[in-house]
Write a protein that holds these residues in place. Structure first.
Motif, mmCIF file in Angstrom:
data_model
loop_
_atom_site.group_PDB
_atom_site.id
_atom_site.type_symbol
_atom_site.label_atom_id
_atom_site.label_comp_id
_atom_site.label_asym_id
_atom_site.label_seq_id
_atom_site.Cartn_x
_atom_site.Cartn_y
_atom_site.Cartn_z
ATOM 1 N N ALA A 110 49.444 26.087 42.795
ATOM 2 C CA ALA A 110 48.228 26.295 42.008
ATOM 3 C C ALA A 110 47.062 25.507 42.596
ATOM 4 O O ALA A 110 45.927 26.009 42.672
ATOM 5 C CB ALA A 110 48.470 25.886 40.557
ATOM 6 N N THR B 16 52.535 31.725 38.698
ATOM 7 C CA THR B 16 52.756 30.385 38.143
ATOM 8 C C THR B 16 53.201 30.423 36.683
ATOM 9 O O THR B 16 53.827 29.483 36.197
ATOM 10 C CB THR B 16 51.490 29.515 38.267
ATOM 11 N N SER B 17 52.885 31.516 35.977
ATOM 12 C CA SER B 17 53.252 31.612 34.556
ATOM 13 C C SER B 17 54.371 32.612 34.303
ATOM 14 O O SER B 17 54.733 32.852 33.143
ATOM 15 C CB SER B 17 52.023 32.005 33.724
ATOM 16 N N GLN C 73 43.634 27.197 44.199
ATOM 17 C CA GLN C 73 42.260 26.912 43.775
ATOM 18 C C GLN C 73 41.374 26.616 44.980
ATOM 19 O O GLN C 73 40.209 27.055 45.031
ATOM 20 C CB GLN C 73 42.238 25.745 42.787
ATOM 21 N N THR D 264 47.962 33.485 38.764
ATOM 22 C CA THR D 264 48.276 33.251 37.355
ATOM 23 C C THR D 264 49.629 33.852 37.003
ATOM 24 O O THR D 264 50.455 33.230 36.328
ATOM 25 C CB THR D 264 47.187 33.857 36.456
ATOM 26 N N ASP E 295 54.341 35.831 34.567
ATOM 27 C CA ASP E 295 53.821 36.964 33.805
ATOM 28 C C ASP E 295 54.076 38.241 34.600
ATOM 29 O O ASP E 295 53.275 38.646 35.445
ATOM 30 C CB ASP E 295 52.322 36.775 33.552
ATOM 31 N N THR F 253 43.257 35.897 41.887
ATOM 32 C CA THR F 253 43.326 35.005 40.727
ATOM 33 C C THR F 253 44.453 35.426 39.790
ATOM 34 O O THR F 253 45.251 34.596 39.331
ATOM 35 C CB THR F 253 41.989 35.013 39.963
ATOM 36 N N ASP F 254 44.524 36.714 39.512
ATOM 37 C CA ASP F 254 45.562 37.226 38.619
ATOM 38 C C ASP F 254 46.954 37.066 39.231
ATOM 39 O O ASP F 254 47.929 36.786 38.512
ATOM 40 C CB ASP F 254 45.306 38.701 38.301
#
Length: 241
Positions: A131, A44-45, A135, A41, A47, A37-38
């Motif tokens: 994304a 896609t962001s 999911q 994230t 980070d 999950t991380d």
């Protein structure tokens, strides 16, 4: 019908050892799920800090694998399990390998971001496609683990069929990436990156399918590796009669 009863022996300690094997597998899987999950994230962001955290987190998943492996080998050596107990231990041993690989694939997604060039960020549409696929993969993994924990062959059969939709998503993303590379050479780096992440997600789907097969083996006592969905349905239906 699911049968989530584990143990039932005269020795309560033996029952607890078997239950602990499953509980530790689920704890390991929760770590791998969070890692995946991380990773999604982070990618896609963009980070970078979170991506580095995912990469560093991988050691915890690996430590869980070693711990569970030693626990199961101890059960085999001291208890000499048979029948359903032996299937449980073997199914857990097989499943921790799949969960460990899922952790590795999450790390691969994180590393794709860490290696990303500053001017090669994917388009919003590409990130949205990943994304959406991610999911589906996470939901499949969660349901596969639930089927295993509940020793529910019917649920496992339903979950493993979801792998086809994930394969279809991967094929669409790959085709779009190939087209982008052919249309514009500047898109080669981005398209390769997108393909790499999509492939990692596709492989997580495969490992989730494996966990479903382990659940069916645990429930029915049949090794169903390499069987088609139709053959799997026949095996489950036959046992239900």
């Amino acid at each position: 019908m699911p049968n989530n009863k584990i143990g039932g022996h005269y020795s309560q300690a033996y029952d607890e050892e078997l239950q602990q094997a499953v509980e530790r597998l689920m704890q390991m899987a929760q770590l791998a799920q969070q890692q995946l999950t991380d990773a999604l994230t982070a990618f896609t962001s963009a980070d970078v800090a979170l991506a580095q955290q995912v990469k560093d987190f991988d050691r915890r998943v690996n430590n869980f694998e070693v711990d569970i492996d030693e626990h199961c080998l101890d059960i085999l050596a001291r208890r000499q399990p048979a029948a359903s107990d032996l299937r449980l231990v073997l199914a857990v041993l097989k499943s921790i390998n799949d969960v460990e690989r899922i952790g590795d694939l999450a790390k691969r997604i994180a590393k794709a971001l860490l290696k990303e060039e500053a001017d090669s960020r994917p388009a919003t549409s590409q990130l949205d496609a990943l994304a959406e696929m991610g999911q589906k993969v996470l939901q499949m993994l969660q349901r596969a683990l639930a089927a295993f924990e509940q020793i529910d062959a019917q649920a496992a059969l339903a979950v493993l069929r979801e792998d086809k939709a994930i394969d279809d998503d991967y094929a669409r993303i790959l085709q779009h990436s190939l087209s982008s590379m052919m249309d514009d050479a500047k898109q080669i780096s981005v398209s390769m990156q997108i393909s790499q992440v999509a492939k990692a997600l596709e492989r997580v789907g495969d490992h989730s399918r494996n966990i479903c097969e382990h659940a069916i083996f645990l429930s029915l006592g049949r090794n169903v590796s390499h069987l088609s969905d139709e053959e799997l349905q026949q095996v489950v239906d036959k046992k239900r009669r």
